[in-house]
Design a protein around this motif. Structure first.
Motif, mmCIF file in Angstrom:
data_model
loop_
_atom_site.group_PDB
_atom_site.id
_atom_site.type_symbol
_atom_site.label_atom_id
_atom_site.label_comp_id
_atom_site.label_asym_id
_atom_site.label_seq_id
_atom_site.Cartn_x
_atom_site.Cartn_y
_atom_site.Cartn_z
ATOM 1 N N UNK A 381 -22.522 -17.287 1.203
ATOM 2 C CA UNK A 381 -21.157 -17.754 1.430
ATOM 3 C C UNK A 381 -20.724 -17.515 2.870
ATOM 4 N N UNK A 382 -21.187 -16.427 3.435
ATOM 5 C CA UNK A 382 -20.847 -16.184 4.835
ATOM 6 C C UNK A 382 -21.430 -17.266 5.730
ATOM 7 N N UNK A 383 -22.663 -17.651 5.391
ATOM 8 C CA UNK A 383 -23.267 -18.732 6.163
ATOM 9 C C UNK A 383 -22.430 -20.000 6.012
ATOM 10 N N UNK A 384 -21.962 -20.202 4.811
ATOM 11 C CA UNK A 384 -21.184 -21.419 4.550
ATOM 12 C C UNK A 384 -19.934 -21.454 5.423
ATOM 13 N N UNK A 385 -19.206 -20.350 5.470
ATOM 14 C CA UNK A 385 -17.962 -20.386 6.243
ATOM 15 C C UNK A 385 -18.212 -20.360 7.739
ATOM 16 N N UNK A 386 -19.394 -19.876 8.110
ATOM 17 C CA UNK A 386 -19.762 -19.987 9.517
ATOM 18 C C UNK A 386 -19.817 -21.452 9.915
ATOM 19 N N UNK A 387 -20.417 -22.238 9.025
ATOM 20 C CA UNK A 387 -20.565 -23.651 9.316
ATOM 21 C C UNK A 387 -19.268 -24.418 9.073
ATOM 22 N N UNK A 388 -18.527 -23.960 8.084
ATOM 23 C CA UNK A 388 -17.308 -24.682 7.715
ATOM 24 C C UNK A 388 -16.184 -23.676 7.514
ATOM 25 N N UNK A 389 -15.475 -23.357 8.581
ATOM 26 C CA UNK A 389 -14.476 -22.292 8.489
ATOM 27 C C UNK A 389 -13.273 -22.630 7.630
ATOM 28 N N UNK A 390 -13.241 -23.840 7.112
ATOM 29 C CA UNK A 390 -12.087 -24.167 6.286
ATOM 30 C C UNK A 390 -12.470 -24.320 4.814
ATOM 31 N N UNK A 415 -9.162 -13.469 1.103
ATOM 32 C CA UNK A 415 -7.993 -14.077 0.469
ATOM 33 C C UNK A 415 -7.048 -14.626 1.532
ATOM 34 N N UNK A 416 -6.923 -13.844 2.584
ATOM 35 C CA UNK A 416 -6.045 -14.274 3.657
ATOM 36 C C UNK A 416 -6.549 -15.567 4.283
ATOM 37 N N UNK A 417 -7.859 -15.613 4.477
ATOM 38 C CA UNK A 417 -8.426 -16.820 5.077
ATOM 39 C C UNK A 417 -8.218 -18.026 4.167
ATOM 40 N N UNK A 418 -8.301 -17.786 2.874
ATOM 41 C CA UNK A 418 -8.062 -18.886 1.935
ATOM 42 C C UNK A 418 -6.677 -19.463 2.155
ATOM 43 N N UNK A 419 -5.740 -18.552 2.307
ATOM 44 C CA UNK A 419 -4.362 -18.979 2.489
ATOM 45 C C UNK A 419 -4.174 -19.701 3.818
ATOM 46 N N UNK A 420 -4.768 -19.119 4.843
ATOM 47 C CA UNK A 420 -4.601 -19.695 6.177
ATOM 48 C C UNK A 420 -5.123 -21.111 6.265
ATOM 49 N N UNK A 421 -6.221 -21.337 5.576
ATOM 50 C CA UNK A 421 -6.870 -22.627 5.697
ATOM 51 C C UNK A 421 -6.455 -23.623 4.630
ATOM 52 N N UNK A 422 -5.524 -23.215 3.816
ATOM 53 C CA UNK A 422 -5.091 -24.083 2.738
ATOM 54 C C UNK A 422 -3.869 -24.874 3.187
ATOM 55 N N UNK A 423 -4.032 -26.187 3.282
ATOM 56 C CA UNK A 423 -2.941 -26.993 3.820
ATOM 57 C C UNK A 423 -1.665 -26.882 3.016
ATOM 58 N N UNK A 424 -1.828 -26.614 1.751
ATOM 59 C CA UNK A 424 -0.618 -26.529 0.931
ATOM 60 C C UNK A 424 0.223 -25.310 1.278
ATOM 61 N N UNK A 425 -0.446 -24.254 1.714
ATOM 62 C CA UNK A 425 0.289 -22.992 1.843
ATOM 63 C C UNK A 425 0.249 -22.379 3.230
ATOM 64 N N UNK A 426 -0.479 -22.975 4.131
ATOM 65 C CA UNK A 426 -0.647 -22.288 5.413
ATOM 66 C C UNK A 426 0.672 -22.133 6.140
#
Lengths: 621, 119
Positions: A381-390, A415-426
């Motif tokens: 998963x870390x690799x995934x977010x490295x490639x796609x930070x959103x 969790x924070x990153x989820x929120x930051x990158x979520x267009x509905x809630x950022x």
């Protein structure tokens, strides 16, 4: 389902089940209802909390002050005073109890005014302003929607009152010192205009009443509570010396505030107890759980250290699918067919073929987690977010995995990153005061936790209609509550999520896990069966099922479940008969379960990981 | 100090067994946590769970280690905790468990006492 009944019954006057949900988000420490009557001590606890002993009444009353309830419409002093008297009578006259009570009573004011967010509460009366009657307790009756009344609660700050919080506060703060987090200093000093301006005569009189009551009783003389009441009683008077010190700190920008706070607080404490200087000198290391290194660096070091553990994905040594023409597609198909283990191998092949395949890394991570292998899951998963930070799904799964590994800081971060990158809630984040931004250290678990809790609750309240549940958001909330051990709240959230997505086996498993960790093993078993019916190859759910059987003392069944899970893992064979690595967790728990079976003859087989022998022994094909 | 009576003795033996089966378990707790087990109102014996070294032993923390959390609890209640029948916040709410220090760290102890179900 029972949960739907309240929706279907057309009764007026019954409480909306959503209110129960809201209870966890707000809290009222008085016993007062709208009419100023004392509420009977309603059984609003789950079995995990409930006391059953002869001291039930006292304990219930004590628990009342822990219980999150919504506040009454107007400030009814009579009820409040009666509550005070009752509390005084009921509680032991030990300093600790009084202190707790006052802490929480204080908090109820503080939190209503606390200035965490820039959306300063529109205080119409300086005190909690809406009433919501707690519903009769139907445990696990889950609201299928977020209640509209929750909007009312927007006026006040969302609360963080898991049982964990008061527990936390009471411990390391001597009565005469200040509260670090959600305590008066902010309240008294940050909003001088709103508070002072608002104290009308009634309030002042009320405070004077309380003060005289205090003086009659044996409340701890130097508590913040008393000084606050004195302050109110004086109308607009001088702040106590304790506050004065904080005044400086809180006048600064928020970032500096937190730092100064902690400095002062540590200075104060370092005078107190002997073992504390270690702790206060390096409070970050508490949460970083690491060697004593400069405070500003320790959080970083901690994250880096854990980064090392999860930095490189270790692929299976032999993978029969390496030459597959389209491993990713095939992997998805295998997943559909509930063949988790082969899916893992296929996704591994996919990323080995194409290292920047975001979805392959994502699915590899998710599937490994289902396969009870959180370590590799985190790597992937870390690799995934490295490639796609959103990548929201990655962050969500990461949060769960970190939670399982007890890496609270990392979980909060995800969790924070989820929120930051979520267009509905950022936008919620941008509304906030410029807090210790992403670059800066989050000094304490608690601060980050509270902040996130508030944000998520705001997000929840954004839903437009009752039927509009964002199940991912609910999962985030559930994971969040799970971190400090608030399993009941976590279970409520997962239950809500499951109502929105009843065919998602992962959600059922999360629900089961939260229930199990909260001690509700039977309900957990039920949830796991749902998960396994939907996805029979779900190794983790089967492992969890075994654990719950174990907790229910059904050791033989537990062993059988563990063996089945191991068998599923070892069945991940390609044409050449190679197999995926089996999960250490499962072997370890199997060993403990076999120990309880009083079969010393089998212990050797377990030590040797002789799966076929064990399968034979327990007649599992 | 008479400690043969303490059920905590047995409980810690079990915990140690579990810890040996999983070497990283204690380290995951991360902090140094001290249990002061009381009986009849007085502290009878202490145990230290050193999450930094990964060891569990009787007595107060050895030199070099300082307790980050100290939990004072009665022997009987400790058994409830250790067997997973009660959880720490519940005991705390009843006033049966006193904690000095960072509570969030103490929460991690639950993994020592019972198997954690996985989200």
């Amino acid at each position: 389902m029972a949960a739907l009944k309240p929706l279907l019954d057309a009764e007026c006057g019954t409480t909306n089940p959503l209110i129960k949900l809201s209870q966890f988000y707000t809290r009222d420490n008085t016993l007062v209802t709208q009419d100023g009557l004392i509420k009977p001590a309603t059984n609003n606890f789950t079995s995990a909390n409930l006391t059953g002993g002869s001291n039930a009444t006292i304990d219930e009353l004590v628990n009342e002050y822990h219980r999150p309830i919504a506040a009454p419409n107007t400030f009814h002093l009579e009820g409040l005073l009666t509550g005070l008297r009752l509390a005084d009578d009921a509680l032991d006259n030990t300093n600790k109890h009084e202190y707790e009570w006052t802490t929480q009573f204080l908090d109820s004011f503080t939190n209503d005014f606390s200035s965490h967010a820039t959306n300063v509460p529109k205080i119409n009366n300086n005190f909690p302003s809406s009433v919501i009657h707690p519903p009769p307790n139907q445990h696990m009756q889950v609201p299928p929607q977020i209640m509209n009344d929750f909007h009312l609660q927007q006026q006040q700050q969302s609360q963080q009152h898991s049982q964990w919080m008061p527990w936390n506060e009471q411990t390391y703060i001597p009565p005469s010192a200040s509260f670090p987090l959600n305590s008066n200093p902010i309240f008294l000093d940050q909003q001088p205009s709103t508070i002072d301006a608002g104290f009308d005569n009634d309030t002042v009189k009320a405070a004077q009443n309380i003060l005289s009551l205090l003086q009659e009783t044996q409340f701890a003389a130097d508590t913040e509570f008393k000084s606050f009441v004195e302050h109110v009683a004086g109308g607009n008077g001088e702040k106590s010396t304790v506050d004065a010190k904080k005044q400086e700190a809180t006048r600064d920008a928020k970032d500096a505030t937190v730092d100064k706070w902690i400095n002062e607080f540590s200075n104060e404490l370092s005078n107190e107890n002997q073992w504390q200087p270690d702790w206060t000198a390096d409070p970050v290391s508490l949460s970083s759980l690491d060697d004593p290194i400069p405070r500003s660096q320790s959080w970083l070091r901690h994250l880096m250290d854990n980064g090392d553990n999860y930095s490189e994905y270790k692929f299976a040594q032999t993978n029969p699918f390496l030459d597959h023409s389209n491993p990713f597609e095939e992997g998805l198909k295998r997943l559909q067919a509930h063949d988790i283990v082969n899916a893992v191998l296929l996704f591994e092949a996919a990323v080995q073929k194409q290292a920047d395949h975001v979805d392959a890394w994502l699915y590899l991570g998710i599937t490994q987690s289902e396969n009870e292998q959180d370590g590799p899951a985190i790597c992937a998963l870390k690799k995934c977010v490295e490639l796609d930070p959103k990548n929201l799904q990655a962050y969500l799964t990461l949060a769960s995995c970190y939670a399982n590994e007890l890496l609270t800081n990392e979980a909060l971060d995800s969790l924070r990153k989820w929120l930051e990158n979520n267009d509905k809630y950022s936008h919620l984040l941008s509304n906030r005061r410029p807090q210790a931004a992403v670059e800066e250290p989050r000094l304490l678990d608690e601060l980050a936790f509270e902040e996130l809790q508030e944000l998520f609750l705001q997000a929840v309240s954004l839903s437009n209609s009752p039927s509009d549940i964002d199940s991912d958001l609910q999962v985030c909330l559930g994971v969040l509550f799970h971190l400090p051990g608030d399993y009941d709240k976590a279970a409520e959230c997962f239950n809500t999520a499951v109502l929105a997505k009843p065919n998602d086996a992962l959600l059922w498993n999360k629900l089961g896990a939260a229930l199990a960790n909260g001690g509700q093993s039977e309900k957990a078993v039920d949830a796991y069966y749902h998960a396994l019916t939907l996805s029979p190859g779900f190794v983790r759910a089967r492992y969890n099922l075994g654990i719950s059987c174990f907790n229910l003392s059904a050791y033989k069944q537990a062993v059988e479940h563990f063996l089945t899970a191991l068998k599923q893992q070892s069945d991940g064979i390609g044409p050449q008969g190679t197999h995926v690595q089996m999960s250490e967790n499962i072997w370890r728990t199997l060993a403990i379960a076999i120990g309880h079976l009083q079969r010393p003859d089998l212990e050797q087989s377990v030590a040797n990981k002789d799966l076929s022998k064990l399968l034979h022994e327990f007649q599992i094909e | 100090m008479p400690q043969e009576d303490l059920q905590a003795q047995v409980a810690f033996a079990e915990i140690n067994k579990r810890a040996q089966a999983q070497p990283t378990l204690v380290k995951k707790v991360g902090a140094v946590i001290v249990f002061d087990i009381t009986k009849g109102g007085n502290v009878q014996q202490s145990w230290t769970i050193d999450g930094k070294q990964g060891t569990i032993y009787e007595g107060k923390p050895k030199e070099g280690a300082t307790a980050q959390v100290t939990i004072t609890v009665d022997d009987d209640d400790f058994i409830q905790l250790a067997t997973g029948q009660a959880n720490a916040p519940a005991l705390f709410a009843k006033g049966k468990l006193k904690v000095k220090g960072n509570v969030m760290l103490a929460q991690k102890l639950s993994t020592l006492f019972k198997e954690q179900s996985k989200l």
